[in-house]
Write an enzyme that holds these catalytic residues in place. Structure first.
Site, mmCIF file in Angstrom:
data_model
loop_
_atom_site.group_PDB
_atom_site.id
_atom_site.type_symbol
_atom_site.label_atom_id
_atom_site.label_comp_id
_atom_site.label_asym_id
_atom_site.label_seq_id
_atom_site.Cartn_x
_atom_site.Cartn_y
_atom_site.Cartn_z
ATOM 1 C CG ASP A 268 -2.100 0.962 1.039
ATOM 2 O OD1 ASP A 268 -2.067 1.777 0.087
ATOM 3 O OD2 ASP A 268 -3.043 0.921 1.850
HETATM 4 C C1 BGC Z 1 -4.939 3.408 0.329
HETATM 5 C C2 BGC Z 1 -5.072 2.441 -0.819
HETATM 6 C C3 BGC Z 1 -4.959 3.180 -2.127
HETATM 7 C C4 BGC Z 1 -3.638 3.940 -2.153
HETATM 8 C C5 BGC Z 1 -3.424 4.728 -3.437
HETATM 9 C C6 BGC Z 1 -3.713 4.284 0.211
HETATM 10 O O1 BGC Z 1 -3.770 5.289 1.169
HETATM 11 O O2 BGC Z 1 -4.898 2.702 1.554
HETATM 12 O O3 BGC Z 1 -6.287 1.760 -0.737
HETATM 13 O O4 BGC Z 1 -5.056 2.297 -3.197
HETATM 14 O O5 BGC Z 1 -3.618 4.854 -1.064
HETATM 15 O O6 BGC Z 1 -4.285 5.787 -3.530
#
Ligand code: BGC
Length: 763
Positions: A268
């Site tokens: 993530d």
């Molecule tokens: C989130 C993800 C997301 C990523 C990119 C993160 O903060 O937890 O779910 O895909 O950001 O935006």
């Protein structure tokens, strides 16, 4: 650093090897260490859009795309685009010096889709989302998300499907199949156990093996086995002390070796602490990455603490992923999705995901119903999606006022004027392009909109029916609050009471619409209105979709995927959920300069002490504590279940039941199959949902035989002592049910011999 590498790649040219034509191992062999490490570490909004612009052809740039991979032009390796997210593609709707717009369709959020209990419908939604991904020039969607709804206050519940792993896994698999049918990828996330937003980047989930395997990992297992997503995104949190992206057991033993996952694993955004441990664990791509990580990985290879073969293994996974992308297939995107067609998919899927919780002769609206008194801020500005990376930059959200008017209803003018004026005046925050906010900042009804008793009486005289919408959003980065968020505010309670008193005294009905992202308290007020419709966060066509159901153009067939309880404090996870995040944070702050401070429970770590007692698994044993049970939902027609059958052949259990529409209008029924294991085996405290299906639209009197298949493995429980899945022998019962508390028909079958399936790795 990155600029220096670009120069390096330009000079060390190797023309014999070309990505897409040469075998992947040859491409890896032709890469310099710097190139390999650059590929392991991605690029994205978090580490500077300037880098993205520098390395991407102008025509391929997608402003607002969450991340991308690093390109290596000398070998023909393009940069592939990785945008969010679960409710529809999220990219910026407008671009500098460009008159064209790039809006995306906001589809019903994950929970609403799960409430349809219709995998084919979810696949259609996935197909439409994947089409937008492809036509807007992206390669792999950062969705679906399928962490379990451990507690109603989890901020990201709207992005996730359910409290139950089987419906989560099957709905995710359907979404992945739909998205990937376009030749673009899907990413299942957040693997695993991201069940709170409070200190989500570092919280340590402390969980026992059986609970992890049977509940929190099960949905991911089903999704991997039933859809082979191109990618898996690891979660931010730690699991029993190890960060998920640094957890080789999770990634390598369980995901890859045991479940047979063949795709790429990414972090993530900003996940994990130790880049080397992340690479070693088999987390291939570090997103969106940082220059420090690049430096650390290169140094580790150079000083021998990280084997270059490990880097090569991960690079090969990333290259295999890129090789499948539309970019590598030579697809020329034209930024031309059919947004009108997708709006129709959004509307029809929204209607099928709505759940009719109560209906005492109020719905569908009577043919002579003409004038509606429409209360509630959310009636005029519906929440259609939650906030954060799961939000969508749609062009227009249809309010319920707009939907009702379009269907020919009149809105009682004095109620309409006061609410619509308030919404107009506060609309400035309602910017769909805003990452962290959708709709108005606060849909809680202000004192200024509270009407006098004589006004409600006048409204009741002037109108045929009253509709009140209660709105609650939720989103990434913060968990929800209890007072006035999970519970209704005093003003909302007063509104329901005053409107019900006034309308009932004139013999008129009141309908409550729940425009909410996750369960709220219902027990204290549900006896008052005549009908309650759970609309959820239904996507951009919200007002039209709710109207379709109210009017009876669509017969509701959604059912709950969560238990709505009488008392929040009786939910077993509540004792170990950060209900009061603010107070926790101030304790953490106060501890900051104290070297002797102990880790703070629910912030630094969270113990899943309730083990398997999530949702119906617990409340089935305490039905008096339930306001609306898991699996529950009404229809404008009725169904009977008959001719239950079960047979076991070659280890496959075949189950069937006949469902007949016994009412006066056409409708669909979500049929749930719960299995009761033989007593004493595998510590199963309750029946468990194992499979389900949705009938076709059945005309009055029409029947359909629903057939289901289960393997012996599907029946197994996890035995932590022997680290294996075990299916006990004996007599099992299959409950064909209309909800977890409404078993309509039963069949039994026998598993003659116990089975054991060895697991790889212990969390
Ligand atoms: C989130 C993800 C997301 C990523 C990119 C993160 O903060 O937890 O779910 O895909 O950001 O935006």
């Amino acid at each position: 650093m990155i600029a220096a590498i670009a120069v390096l790649t330009a000079v060390s040219c190797n023309r014999q090897v070309e990505f897409g034509k040469s075998p992947i191992n040859k491409v890896v062999a032709a890469m310099t260490l710097e190139e390999k490490v650059n590929l392991l570490v991605g690029v994205g909004a978090w580490n500077g859009n300037d880098i993205a612009q520098e390395i991407t052809d102008a025509k391929n740039l997608i402003p607002g795309c969450a991340g991308q991979t690093y390109p290596i032009p000398r070998l023909g390796i393009p940069s592939v685009m990785l945008p969010d997210g679960p409710g529809g593609l999220r990219i910026n709707p407008t671009r500098q010096n460009d008159e064209k717009t790039y809006y995306c369709t906001s589809f019903p959020v994950a929970t609403v889709l799960a409430q349809s209990w219709n995998q084919q419908l979810v696949e259609e939604v996935g197909t439409a989302i994947g089409d937008e991904v492809k036509r807007y020039g992206a390669d792999c969607l950062l969705a679906p998300a399928l962490n379990l709804h451990r507690n109603p206050l989890l901020g990201r519940n709207f992005e996730y499907y359910s409290e139950d792993p089987v419906i989560s896994g099957k709905t995710a698999a359907a979404m992945v199949r739909g998205v990937q049918s376009n030749g673009v990828g899907a990413t299942i996330k957040h693997f695993a156990l991201n069940n709170q937003e409070t200190n989500r980047m570092a919280n340590d989930v402390q969980i026992d093996e059986q609970t992890a395997r049977e509940l929190y990992l099960k949905g991911f297992e089903i999704a991997v086995r039933e859809s082979q997503p191109w990618a898996v995104m690891t979660s931010y949190n730690k699991i029993n002390g190890t960060y998920a992206p640094e957890n080789a057991t999770l990634i390598d033993s369980i995901l890859r070796q045991e479940w047979g996952f063949e795709g790429m694993v990414m972090t993530d955004w900003g996940g994990g602490r130790d880049a080397i441990a992340t690479v070693q664990a088999g987390n291939d791509l570090l997103m969106p990455g940082s220059a420090n990580q690049i430096k650390a990985i290169i140094e580790a290879v150079q000083n021998g603490t990280l084997d270059e073969k490990t880097v090569d293994r991960n690079v090969a996974k990333i290259l295999s992923f890129i090789a499948r992308s539309p970019k590598m297939q030579g697809y020329e995107f034209l930024n031309d999705p059919d947004l009108e067609a997708h709006a129709k998919v959004s509307r029809s899927s929204a209607t099928e995901g709505m759940v009719l919780l109560k209906n005492e002769d109020a719905l569908p609206l009577a043919a002579n119903c003409s004038m509606i008194a429409l209360y509630g801020v959310s009636s005029y500005d519906m929440y259609v999606v939650g906030t954060g990376s799961g939000s969508v930059n749609y062009k227009h959200a249809v309010g319920l006022d707009e939907g009702l008017k379009a269907a020919g209803y009149k809105l009682e003018p004095s109620v309409y004027n006061s609410y619509s004026k308030y919404v107009e005046e506060h609309k400035q925050a309602a910017r769909p392009g805003n990452f962290m906010r959708t709709g108005l900042t606060n849909h809680v009804i202000p004192q200024s909109l509270v009407r006098k008793p004589f006004q409600y009486r006048a409204d009741a005289i002037a109108s045929d029916i009253a509709i009140i919408t209660i709105g609650r959003s939720c989103g990434e980065s913060a968990d929800r609050g209890y007072e006035g968020d999970y519970t209704l505010t005093d003003i909302e309670q007063g509104l329901i009471k005053d409107v019900c008193d006034a309308f009932h005294s004139k013999g008129k009905k009141v309908v409550v619409i729940l425009n909410i992202g996750a369960p709220i308290e219902t027990a204290s007020w549900k006896s008052q209105p005549d009908a309650i419709l759970l609309a959820g966060l239904p996507g951009q066509e919200a007002g039209y979709a709710v109207t379709d159901v109210l009017k009876g153009d669509v017969n509701p067939s959604g059912k709950l995927v969560d238990t709505y309880v009488v008392d929040f404090n009786k939910i077993p996870s509540t004792a170990n959920f950060p209900v009061n995040a603010r107070e926790l944070q101030s304790r953490v702050r106060a501890n900051r300069n104290n070297p002797d401070a102990k880790p703070v429970a629910l912030y630094d770590y969270t113990e899943y002490k309730e083990r398997m007692d999530i949702g119906y698994r617990y409340f089935d044993r305490h039905p008096e504590m339930v306001s609306y049970p898991f699996g529950f939902g009404l229809s404008y027609t009725t169904f009977t279940y008959s001719e239950p059958q079960a047979a076991v052949t070659d280890g496959i259990v075949t189950l069937s039941v006949k469902v007949t529409n016994t009412g006066a209008v056409a409708g669909k029924e979500a049929v749930q199959v719960y299995i009761e294991a033989p007593k004493g085996g595998m510590n199963k405290l309750t029946k468990e949902l194992k499979t389900y299906g949705k009938t076709a639209l059945l005309q009055p009197g029409e029947s359909q035989v629903m057939e289901f298949k289960l393997s012996e493995y599907d029946l197994a429980g996890f035995d932590a002592a022997s680290s294996s899945w075990k299916t006990v022998n004996g007599e099992y019962k299959a409950d064909f049910a209309a909800s977890s508390q409404d078993i309509r028909s039963q069949a039994s079958f026998t598993i003659a011999e116990a089975q054991s399936f060895t697991a790889i790795g212990k969390l």
